[in-house]
Design a protein around this motif. Structure first.
Motif, PDB file in Angstrom:
ATOM      1  N   ILE A 101       0.849  -1.191   0.000  1.00 26.82           N
ATOM      2  CA  ILE A 101       0.000   0.000   0.000  1.00 26.82           C
ATOM      3  C   ILE A 101       0.881   1.235   0.000  1.00 26.82           C
ATOM      4  O   ILE A 101       1.834   1.337   0.786  1.00 26.82           O
ATOM      5  N   ASP A 102       0.555   2.177  -0.882  1.00 26.22           N
ATOM      6  CA  ASP A 102       1.306   3.425  -0.950  1.00 26.22           C
ATOM      7  C   ASP A 102       0.334   4.564  -1.248  1.00 26.22           C
ATOM      8  O   ASP A 102      -0.511   4.460  -2.146  1.00 26.22           O
ATOM      9  N   TYR A 103       0.423   5.620  -0.451  1.00 26.62           N
ATOM     10  CA  TYR A 103      -0.361   6.845  -0.712  1.00 26.62           C
ATOM     11  C   TYR A 103       0.291   7.974   0.062  1.00 26.62           C
ATOM     12  O   TYR A 103       1.255   7.773   0.827  1.00 26.62           O
ATOM     13  N   GLY A 104      -0.206   9.168  -0.130  1.00 32.27           N
ATOM     14  CA  GLY A 104       0.462  10.356   0.404  1.00 32.27           C
ATOM     15  C   GLY A 104       0.648  10.361   1.895  1.00 32.27           C
ATOM     16  O   GLY A 104       1.652  10.884   2.404  1.00 32.27           O
ATOM     17  N   GLY A 105      -0.286   9.786   2.666  1.00 32.28           N
ATOM     18  CA  GLY A 105      -0.198   9.823   4.112  1.00 32.28           C
ATOM     19  C   GLY A 105       0.957   9.037   4.678  1.00 32.28           C
ATOM     20  O   GLY A 105       1.259   9.168   5.875  1.00 32.28           O
ATOM     21  N   LEU A 106       1.652   8.221   3.854  1.00 33.56           N
ATOM     22  CA  LEU A 106       2.762   7.402   4.338  1.00 33.56           C
ATOM     23  C   LEU A 106       4.113   8.060   4.108  1.00 33.56           C
ATOM     24  O   LEU A 106       5.152   7.443   4.383  1.00 33.56           O
ATOM     25  N   HIS A 107       4.128   9.304   3.607  1.00 37.60           N
ATOM     26  CA  HIS A 107       5.375   9.956   3.224  1.00 37.60           C
ATOM     27  C   HIS A 107       5.463  11.337   3.845  1.00 37.60           C
ATOM     28  O   HIS A 107       4.433  11.948   4.164  1.00 37.60           O
ATOM     29  N   PRO A 108       6.697  11.829   4.036  1.00 40.47           N
ATOM     30  CA  PRO A 108       6.836  13.205   4.524  1.00 40.47           C
ATOM     31  C   PRO A 108       6.265  14.186   3.510  1.00 40.47           C
ATOM     32  O   PRO A 108       6.315  13.951   2.295  1.00 40.47           O
ATOM     33  N   ARG A 109       5.734  15.276   4.005  1.00 38.12           N
ATOM     34  CA  ARG A 109       5.021  16.203   3.132  1.00 38.12           C
ATOM     35  C   ARG A 109       5.939  16.788   2.065  1.00 38.12           C
ATOM     36  O   ARG A 109       5.568  16.931   0.908  1.00 38.12           O
ATOM     37  N   GLU A 110       7.188  17.112   2.445  1.00 40.73           N
ATOM     38  CA  GLU A 110       8.083  17.708   1.456  1.00 40.73           C
ATOM     39  C   GLU A 110       8.420  16.723   0.354  1.00 40.73           C
ATOM     40  O   GLU A 110       8.600  17.087  -0.809  1.00 40.73           O
ATOM     41  N   ASP A 111       8.473  15.410   0.690  1.00 37.48           N
ATOM     42  CA  ASP A 111       8.738  14.384  -0.312  1.00 37.48           C
ATOM     43  C   ASP A 111       7.595  14.327  -1.308  1.00 37.48           C
ATOM     44  O   ASP A 111       7.806  14.194  -2.521  1.00 37.48           O
ATOM     45  N   ILE A 112       6.374  14.418  -0.797  1.00 40.83           N
ATOM     46  CA  ILE A 112       5.215  14.362  -1.671  1.00 40.83           C
ATOM     47  C   ILE A 112       5.185  15.560  -2.600  1.00 40.83           C
ATOM     48  O   ILE A 112       4.873  15.455  -3.785  1.00 40.83           O
ATOM     49  N   GLU A 113       5.541  16.724  -2.077  1.00 39.90           N
ATOM     50  CA  GLU A 113       5.469  17.928  -2.901  1.00 39.90           C
ATOM     51  C   GLU A 113       6.467  17.902  -4.053  1.00 39.90           C
ATOM     52  O   GLU A 113       6.315  18.631  -5.020  1.00 39.90           O
ATOM     53  N   VAL A 116      -1.833   3.502  -4.442  1.00 37.25           N
ATOM     54  CA  VAL A 116      -1.443   2.293  -5.168  1.00 37.25           C
ATOM     55  C   VAL A 116      -1.566   1.113  -4.209  1.00 37.25           C
ATOM     56  O   VAL A 116      -1.001   1.136  -3.109  1.00 37.25           O
ATOM     57  N   VAL A 117      -2.311   0.090  -4.621  1.00 36.87           N
ATOM     58  CA  VAL A 117      -2.464  -1.123  -3.826  1.00 36.87           C
ATOM     59  C   VAL A 117      -2.144  -2.313  -4.717  1.00 36.87           C
ATOM     60  O   VAL A 117      -2.691  -2.429  -5.827  1.00 36.87           O
ATOM     61  N   ARG A 118      -1.262  -3.184  -4.225  1.00 40.15           N
ATOM     62  CA  ARG A 118      -0.936  -4.423  -4.932  1.00 40.15           C
ATOM     63  C   ARG A 118      -1.249  -5.610  -4.031  1.00 40.15           C
ATOM     64  O   ARG A 118      -0.943  -5.579  -2.842  1.00 40.15           O
ATOM     65  N   LEU A 119      -1.825  -6.636  -4.614  1.00 37.99           N
ATOM     66  CA  LEU A 119      -2.113  -7.876  -3.902  1.00 37.99           C
ATOM     67  C   LEU A 119      -1.322  -8.995  -4.546  1.00 37.99           C
ATOM     68  O   LEU A 119      -1.541  -9.331  -5.720  1.00 37.99           O
ATOM     69  N   ASN A 120      -0.368  -9.544  -3.796  1.00 39.77           N
ATOM     70  CA  ASN A 120       0.496 -10.622  -4.297  1.00 39.77           C
ATOM     71  C   ASN A 120       1.175 -10.232  -5.600  1.00 39.77           C
ATOM     72  O   ASN A 120       1.276 -11.023  -6.544  1.00 39.77           O
ATOM     73  N   GLY A 121       1.638  -8.959  -5.642  1.00 37.64           N
ATOM     74  CA  GLY A 121       2.341  -8.446  -6.814  1.00 37.64           C
ATOM     75  C   GLY A 121       1.449  -7.922  -7.910  1.00 37.64           C
ATOM     76  O   GLY A 121       1.933  -7.301  -8.861  1.00 37.64           O
ATOM     77  N   ARG A 122       0.140  -8.140  -7.825  1.00 35.10           N
ATOM     78  CA  ARG A 122      -0.788  -7.709  -8.876  1.00 35.10           C
ATOM     79  C   ARG A 122      -1.367  -6.349  -8.515  1.00 35.10           C
ATOM     80  O   ARG A 122      -1.859  -6.148  -7.404  1.00 35.10           O
ATOM     81  N   LEU A 123      -1.289  -5.408  -9.435  1.00 32.11           N
ATOM     82  CA  LEU A 123      -1.847  -4.073  -9.201  1.00 32.11           C
ATOM     83  C   LEU A 123      -3.369  -4.141  -9.215  1.00 32.11           C
ATOM     84  O   LEU A 123      -3.974  -4.548 -10.201  1.00 32.11           O
ATOM     85  N   VAL A 124      -3.993  -3.758  -8.089  1.00 27.75           N
ATOM     86  CA  VAL A 124      -5.452  -3.802  -8.015  1.00 27.75           C
ATOM     87  C   VAL A 124      -6.074  -2.416  -7.882  1.00 27.75           C
ATOM     88  O   VAL A 124      -7.269  -2.240  -8.108  1.00 27.75           O
ATOM     89  N   LEU A 125      -5.259  -1.407  -7.512  1.00 28.32           N
ATOM     90  CA  LEU A 125      -5.789  -0.051  -7.384  1.00 28.32           C
ATOM     91  C   LEU A 125      -4.690   0.949  -7.669  1.00 28.32           C
ATOM     92  O   LEU A 125      -3.603   0.887  -7.091  1.00 28.32           O
ATOM     93  N   ASN A 126      -4.971   1.842  -8.559  1.00 29.68           N
ATOM     94  CA  ASN A 126      -4.086   2.968  -8.857  1.00 29.68           C
ATOM     95  C   ASN A 126      -4.972   4.119  -9.292  1.00 29.68           C
ATOM     96  O   ASN A 126      -5.454   4.143 -10.430  1.00 29.68           O
ATOM     97  N   ALA A 127      -5.243   5.040  -8.364  1.00 33.51           N
ATOM     98  CA  ALA A 127      -6.220   6.083  -8.646  1.00 33.51           C
ATOM     99  C   ALA A 127      -5.805   7.376  -7.965  1.00 33.51           C
ATOM    100  O   ALA A 127      -5.185   7.362  -6.894  1.00 33.51           O
ATOM    101  N   PRO A 128      -6.134   8.512  -8.584  1.00 36.59           N
ATOM    102  CA  PRO A 128      -5.852   9.800  -7.935  1.00 36.59           C
ATOM    103  C   PRO A 128      -6.804  10.016  -6.761  1.00 36.59           C
ATOM    104  O   PRO A 128      -8.002   9.786  -6.865  1.00 36.59           O
ATOM    105  N   VAL A 129      -6.246  10.435  -5.631  1.00 38.85           N
ATOM    106  CA  VAL A 129      -7.058  10.669  -4.426  1.00 38.85           C
ATOM    107  C   VAL A 129      -6.483  11.846  -3.648  1.00 38.85           C
ATOM    108  O   VAL A 129      -5.280  12.110  -3.700  1.00 38.85           O
ATOM    109  N   PRO A 130      -7.319  12.542  -2.906  1.00 39.99           N
ATOM    110  CA  PRO A 130      -6.800  13.519  -1.935  1.00 39.99           C
ATOM    111  C   PRO A 130      -6.371  12.783  -0.663  1.00 39.99           C
ATOM    112  O   PRO A 130      -6.742  11.634  -0.440  1.00 39.99           O
TER     113      PRO A 130
END
Length: 796
Positions: free
Chosen positions: A722-734, A744-758
């Protein structure tokens, strides 16, 4: 100086008390004002019934689930499989309300016609309760003026406070919804009826007041059918006045007494006939809830004996921490009993009721001019005993049901105080001491009700966490001050243990915290002669197990146990003396090491501890694990001030290895959340069917995407990234605009979600795995599967 002297405050004291209690009622029901309360959509149960009435039919203005029409018994929860409208009655293709109809007639429809809007149910209950208390104030004013002219309003204030604050009304209003609306409306109708009974006993023209009392008792029955058994109270003023009335004029009294309640009764019978084809069918036989209640025995003598104990004798406990009241420990229920919901014994917890005994003085003083008050006390006793007996014989002990009889009983206690105060006036210092004792009983009863309302089912904490935390923080300075004075030590437990041999398959408690069904139990599960695993039973929320670890039962072992519940509750000022990130980690850590090896490591929101000393080696008096630890605890100590385990990497995408729980119905469970309540994000797992799941993202206030169904292998190890903005320092995201708006969500290596979100930028210490720490309504509190490994992934 006695309270009955005229140099004490007068009517304004009653007005101030009414305003204060009324404000408290509305604050209890709605601690946080939200837009639209006065302009509701009308989608609540009473709003739907109001819509139905205004559209010319008796059923709720909501299409029924067509699946129900295919069932031979739609009230069977197993056959229904979650279909239908919870706690509504289904009959011949429509939903009906088995709750009383009177609130719609006296409030919801008039409000709709006058304002053009619907009234939110959460405002109806405090409105009815405040109106009922105002009627009680009028009644005590009339009693004081007629029978205790030497007493001031300060004396009558005691009775008002007893009815308003010591009769379980605050507890009821903590959840102001469809269940509470008819009860508070019945309270109002009953108080109006009793006031009218008093007036009918004491004025020159009783007929109009008899008619009002008759109509009010009828409307009370339209709220709650158990009030029918209190209606004989009407006969008291009728016979008292009829015996002094010439025979021809008695017909006026007979008509005034019988006609209004008969008209209401006929209306209720026609209402039931129009809905269910029977004048006595209120819809309970067609009820849809978690049990098939219609087939249960609802009234019996064993229920009466059990509920008498629960409603009158059951003492509550007191906790070290806010809100200080502990739920009462219930005895085993008789067979067929439907259960209990926070009942409290009146005598030990609301002892002001003992002032009822003082009304006996009415029969020991000169009779001149006091017959009307005696008769009124008899009428109030009949009303309270009739509805109280019906409620007590019912197959459930529910605290809100106590409002059907306790306010009337407290009214008698208030009259008893008036009578006692008149006697105490001539006792000198003894009278003053007696008054102080009576006021102490009232203060204890009121304070208990207020704190019990805050404790009630943890609703305040769950529904309004920020408000609860502020209040708890202000009150918990008292136990914190005491802890600092006594030198109380908090921290992990280290124990030296010898485990028993030949216990394969057994489960035994090691440490227990919390109270009653809000408890956490750390236990050991013996897998074999040389293997064990540790687990935590978070009552009603799940069991969390660690991996198997080796064991040598021939020698002692050293356990270190870190539990969030080994510390004070989260709002305690104890945590003000450490950084917020450390406080959160201490509150949520579940970690067990055996001889330095990690045997259980999770993050959890624990139930509050009931005190600084946990139960070690047993479950104490809590309901689970009746047998204690069968090995030997050679020693144990608190590691006050001990450092937490090394903090994990603070930033980066998360990689989880987990085994999903068996399919137990469609539901959502948390995987990762970040931020705080009101400003947080949640990634959750939705179970759709055996072997079928989907992932969802919830950005507080606006929701988010949900993936299509994904196939999984049951009981297999799943790797979730699982990867999204809340897991990173703010300056890194900017630095990367695309990454800042993607999940981005992957299940057993398979991409199941990749979508723009706030997302909400947050402190990394607020990131939780397997825990709905922000209390989002999208998912349950915890992930019920097994988290085998959690790690941060370097880079993006």
């Amino acid at each position: 100086m006695p309270l009955s002297r005229r140099n004490h405050p007068s009517w304004w004291l009653q007005a101030a008390l009414l305003l204060g209690i009324g404000w408290f009622y509305f604050w209890t029901a709605v601690p946080e004002w939200r837009p639209g309360l006065l302009r509701d959509s009308g989608r609540g149960y009473y709003g739907l019934l109001t819509r139905g009435f205004l559209h010319g039919h008796l059923y709720l203005d909501l299409p029924a689930d067509p699946f129900l029409a295919t069932l031979s018994n739609p009230s069977d929860p197993i056959a229904r499989q979650g279909h239908g409208l919870h706690d509504a009655s289904y009959y011949r293709g429509h939903y009906y309300l088995y709750f009383g109809v009177t609130p719609v007639v006296v409030l919801f429809i008039p409000y709709r016609l006058l304002t053009g809007h619907f009234l939110d149910e959460s405002l109806a209950s405090p409105a009815f309760a405040a109106a009922g208390l105002a009627v009680a104030a009028l009644l005590f004013r009339d009693i004081r003026r007629r029978f205790y002219p030497g007493a001031t309003s300060a004396v009558a204030v005691v009775g008002i406070a007893a009815v308003g604050l010591a009769a379980m009304i605050p507890d009821l209003l903590r959840r102001s919804s469809v269940w509470e609306v008819p009860i508070t409306c019945g309270f109002l109708c009953c108080l109006v009826a009793l006031w009218a009974v008093f007036r009918a006993l004491t004025v020159d023209r009783p007929a109009p007041w008899l008619a009002l009392a008759s109509a009010a008792f009828g409307l009370a029955v339209g709220c709650r059918p158990d009030y029918l058994f209190g209606c004989p109270a009407l006969l008291v003023p009728f016979f008292m006045r009829a015996r002094r009335t010439p025979f021809p004029a008695r017909w006026t009294l007979i008509t005034a007494t019988l006609l209004p309640i008969s008209a209401v009764g006929v209306g209720l019978a026609l209402y039931n006939w129009g809905r269910f084809g029977s004048p006595l069918d209120f819809g309970f036989r067609h009820l849809m809830n978690g049990e098939q209640v219609a087939s249960e025995r609802l009234f019996s003598w064993p229920f009466l004996a059990y509920n008498l104990r629960a409603y009158w004798l059951l003492p509550a406990g007191w906790s070290r921490y806010f809100p200080f009241v502990e739920m009462a420990k219930l005895p085993p229920a008789p067979p067929g009993h439907l259960g209990a919901e926070d009942p409290y014994g009146i005598l030990p917890n609301m002892p002001f009721i003992l002032l009822v005994l003082a009304i006996a003085g009415l029969w020991h003083r000169p009779a001149e001019g006091r017959g009307g008050l005696r008769a009124f006390c008899v009428a109030v006793a009949l009303a309270a005993a009739g509805s109280g007996l019906a409620v007590t014989a019912f197959g459930g002990a529910i605290n809100r049901y106590m409002v059907d009889f306790l306010p009337a009983a407290m009214m008698l206690a208030g009259i008893g105080f008036l009578e006692a105060d008149a006697r105490w006036a001539g006792w000198g210092s003894g009278g003053r001491l007696a008054r102080v004792g009576a006021l102490a009983l009232l203060g204890y009863s009121a304070i208990f009700n207020i704190f019990a309302s805050i404790r009630h089912n943890e609703l305040f904490r769950a529904d309004h966490p920020a408000v609860y935390r502020r209040i708890a923080h202000r009150w918990d300075w008292l136990p914190d001050l005491y802890d600092r004075w006594r030198g109380t030590r908090y921290g992990p437990i280290e124990m030296k243990v010898e485990f028993p041999a030949d216990k394969a398959g057994a489960i035994e408690p090691l440490v227990a915290t919390g109270r009653s069904f809000l408890s956490d139990y750390l236990f050991v599960h013996y897998l074999g002669a040389d293997s064990i695993q540790f687990g935590l039973e978070h009552t009603s929320r799940g069991t969390f197990l660690g991996p198997p670890v080796g064991l040598d039962s021939a020698r002692p072992h050293v356990l270190r146990i870190d539990l969030g519940s080994l510390y004070p509750p989260a709002a305690d000022p104890y945590f003000d003396r450490m950084p917020p990130d450390e406080a959160r980690r201490r509150q949520r850590t579940l970690r067990v090491t055996l001889d330095g090896r990690v045997a259980l490591d999770r993050e959890l929101v624990f139930y509050d501890a009931s005190g600084p000393v946990p139960s070690v080696g047993s479950a104490g008096d809590r309901p689970a694990f009746p047998q204690g630890f069968s090995g030997r605890i050679l020693s144990w100590r608190r590691l006050a001030g001990a450092a937490l385990p090394a903090s994990p990497q603070r930033f980066g995408a998360l990689r989880l290895e987990a085994v999903l729980p068996p399919f137990g119905g469609i539901r959502n469970e948390p995987l990762v959340c970040s931020g705080e309540t009101g400003r947080g994000d949640l990634i959750y797992l939705r179970y759709l069917a055996p072997g079928r799941i989907s992932f969802g993202y919830d950005h507080w206030g606006s929701g988010g995407p949900i993936t299509p169904p994904v196939e999984t292998e049951p009981r297999a190890r799943q790797v979730i990234e699982i990867d999204y903005g809340g897991l990173h320092p703010r300056e890194d995201i900017e630095e990367s605009a695309s990454a800042s708006t993607s999940i981005v969500v992957r299940l057993n290596g398979r991409l199941v979600l990749n979508a723009p979100v706030p997302y909400y930028p947050c402190d990394p210490g607020t990131v939780s795995v397997g825990l709905n720490a922000i209390q989002a309504s999208t998912a349950s509190p915890t992930f019920s599967g097994s988290l085998l490994k959690v790690e941060r992934l370097p880079g993006r």
